[in-house]
Design an enzyme around this catalytic site. Structure first.
Site, PDB file in Angstrom:
ATOM      1  N   LYS A  79       0.850  -1.195   0.000  1.00 45.95           N
ATOM      2  CA  LYS A  79       0.000   0.000   0.000  1.00 45.95           C
ATOM      3  C   LYS A  79       0.883   1.241   0.000  1.00 45.95           C
ATOM      4  O   LYS A  79       1.909   1.280   0.692  1.00 45.95           O
ATOM      5  CB  LYS A  79      -0.906  -0.026   1.232  1.00 45.95           C
ATOM      6  N   SER A 154      -9.830   1.743   2.657  1.00 46.72           N
ATOM      7  CA  SER A 154      -8.946   2.482   1.785  1.00 46.72           C
ATOM      8  C   SER A 154      -7.886   1.623   1.095  1.00 46.72           C
ATOM      9  O   SER A 154      -7.307   2.056   0.108  1.00 46.72           O
ATOM     10  CB  SER A 154      -8.236   3.576   2.583  1.00 46.72           C
ATOM     11  N   SER A 178     -10.048  -0.515   6.894  1.00 44.03           N
ATOM     12  CA  SER A 178      -9.426  -0.334   5.573  1.00 44.03           C
ATOM     13  C   SER A 178      -8.677  -1.536   5.009  1.00 44.03           C
ATOM     14  O   SER A 178      -8.296  -1.516   3.846  1.00 44.03           O
ATOM     15  CB  SER A 178      -8.482   0.863   5.600  1.00 44.03           C
TER      16      SER A 178
END
Lengths: 485, 95
Positions: A79, A154, A178
């Site tokens: 990420k 997210s 997330s």
């Protein structure tokens, strides 16, 4: 993508017997990315040259019969809020479009020690604020199961890349769901460890008291190995817990006889899609069949969690994001009138609407005259929410419910309505507020879209969470379903 | 109680953001909706409840005060939008 569907042990054996090489795995990763990325758009940055060099190095280790790490040769996506030395880390923000970190996050050092190969940096909601990855300022990632739907967020890129078979595993971060919510929407496994188990050093902070890094994988077994590689005390993170790390493979028994499961009625009440509820009830029957016992429980403060979370997380974010001022890194606006004007213009140009909204909310909640009414009040409610968990865990080993109230929604349908978007996190947010671990595992399809089952455990009892998740997986085929791309 | 454009201006100033008129109107509406929802917390009596700032039972994590190497200046400056002699250069603070 046969290699990426293989069990980690089998893959290790094939590497050992030289049936395949690390270069083959990295080739397979970039080939799959070339095929699927035009539709999925999971990545912000690819790091092909360095990945190939790392693969060649590891192949040399293989040739020479050297010692191999736990994640040897596995292609990984990271990420883009986890800093990677010399590899652009944007947090999906224009503010950091040119940010070239000078160090590796602790988890990256640990992955290097475990010898996985970093393929690239994954898309996300800007600064991890959002639940659909639509708040990225770079690309709209789509759900591999239906390109008209969101992958969740997210960590949308982290979940979509694993679901699309682009990488063997990925890392995400979870502040209010997330990791788990996108894992649920994309039909993969996402683990949020106990707060403090995995170092946050080098994770660009959103809400420091809630953020945790964790793995996204195709199955529970891989989650065990990745967690083993990244967990552990880190003196560079003052909120890192100094606890002994157990051997998580002890969770891979398939046995949950006598396991006591609490099922909060609030997680299956109003707003839950009936098909999601049905999939969760089916899962509970699977547990019954294995000799576990479940009982309905009440966690009465659940309905306050979303309001509590948005005040606390936004307050922490407004403070954390004060560092983005155009002085040391990131963009700087042209021709400012003075220093303060430079801060204002740089921030206003660099941040997207959701980030500005949360900074505004957090600044308001922390401002003179409103601090007690909003921020302090929310911190007190946080205590009540945590007590709900403490009470249930006096009688039960795990809490089970849905990960999200619905399956993946259509792109563009909630982005204009922040409050509705926030309410998608009702089942995941309380877990972050309480700081306990939770995993989302696939538990079936509803109208062709994956449903996630959430298993929540006591603080630092990842082993029981993983044991419950693994046993379920052994009894079902849901995790073997793949999207047609 | 509701957030006015004047409140939005005040908060934007504290947060070092410059907002367009359109952003101000949108944020005023959205913040009002979010804060109205947050008022739900007032249903709970928290007079005798301790605040939780974070969940771990740790405070004041200290380390030995030992000298350690710092980052090479050229690395630290790598991302600087503007620099001079190994220092971050910014517009004049005082006129």
């Amino acid at each position: 993508m046969a290699a990426f569907d293989m069990r980690l042990q089998d893959l290790h054996n094939q590497l050992h017997s030289k049936e395949i090489t690390v270069t083959d795995l990295v080739d397979a990763s970039y080939r799959r990315i070339a095929e699927t990325e035009p539709a999925v758009k999971a990545f912000i940055t690819l790091d092909e040259e360095n990945a190939r060099a790392a693969a060649a190095q590891l192949d040399k280790v293989l040739q020479e019969g050297g010692e191999r790490g736990l994640l040897f040769g596995l292609p990984a996506g990271i990420k883009d809020n986890i800093v990677t030395d010399k590899l652009t880390t944007t947090c999906a923000s224009q503010f950091l479009s040119n940010y070239d970190p000078i160090y590796d996050a602790t988890v990256m050092k640990k992955l290097k020690a475990a010898q996985s190969v970093t393929i690239g940096k994954l898309n996300m909601d800007e600064f991890a604020m959002g639940g659909s990855t639509e708040n990225s300022s770079y690309a709209v990632t789509t759900n591999p199961w239906d390109k008209e739907r969101v992958p969740g967020g997210s960590s949308g890129g982290s979940a979509a890349a694993v679901a699309a078979g682009q990488v063997y595993f990925s890392l995400g971060s979870d502040t209010g769901g997330s990791i788990r919510q996108p894992a649920a929407y994309c039909g993969v496994v996402g683990l949020k460890p106990t707060y403090g188990l995995v170092s946050r050093f080098g994770l660009v902070a959103f809400a420091s008291s809630l953020d945790q890094i964790g793995p996204v994988t195709k199955n529970v077994e891989d989650s065990v190995y990745v967690l083993q590689a990244i967990a552990g005390h880190d003196p560079q993170d003052s909120t890192s817990a100094n606890v002994a790390i157990p051997d998580y493979t002890a969770a891979l028994t398939g046995d949950v006889k006598g396991l006591r499961i609490g099922v909060p009625k609030e997680y299956l009440g109003e707003g839950i899609d009936p098909k999601v509820k049905e999939a969760v009830m089916d899962a509970l029957r699977v547990y019954e069949g294995m000799g576990a016992v479940w009982e309905e429980v009440s966690m009465p403060h659940t309905e306050y969690a979303v309001a509590c979370y948005y005040l606390l997380a936004s307050s922490e974010a407004s403070s954390n994001l004060a560092r983005f001022d155009g002085v040391r890194y990131g963009i700087r606006a042209e021709n400012p009138d003075n220093l303060i004007d430079m801060y204002r213009k740089s921030r206003s140009e660099g941040f997207g609407p959701e980030v500005k909204r949360r900074i505004m909310l957090g600044t308001y909640a922390l401002s003179s005259g409103y601090y007690d009414a909003y921020y302090l009040k929310a911190q007190k409610v946080r205590t009540l929410i945590k007590q709900d968990f403490d009470q249930v865990f006096e009688k039960f080993d795990v809490i089970i419910g849905p990960t999200a109230p619905t399956t993946a929604f259509k792109l563009g349908t909630q982005v204009e309505d922040p409050l509705t978007m926030y309410l998608n996190d009702i089942c995941t947010i309380p877990v972050n507020l309480a700081g306990v671990p939770a995993i989302s595992v696939p538990c079936g399809l509803a109208d062709g879209l994956p449903v996630g089952l959430q298993i929540i455990g006591k603080a630092f009892d990842e082993t029981t969470v993983l044991r419950a998740a693994y046993a379920f997986e052994q009894q079902t085929e849901h995790h073997k379903l793949r999207p047609q791309l | 109680m509701s957030i006015t454009i004047k409140d939005v201006d005040h908060v934007a100033n504290l947060a070092r953001l410059t907002l367009t008129d359109e952003e101000k109107t949108t944020f005023a509406d959205q913040l009002n909706a979010i804060l109205k929802y947050a008022e739900k917390l007032n249903e709970l009596d928290t007079d005798n409840v301790e605040a939780t700032s974070h969940v771990l039972p740790i405070t004041n994590v200290l380390r030995e005060d030992e000298t350690r190497p710092s980052w090479p200046i050229e690395d630290v400056m790598r991302n600087a939008p503007d620099e001079e002699d190994g220092q971050f250069r910014v517009p004049a603070v005082l006129e």
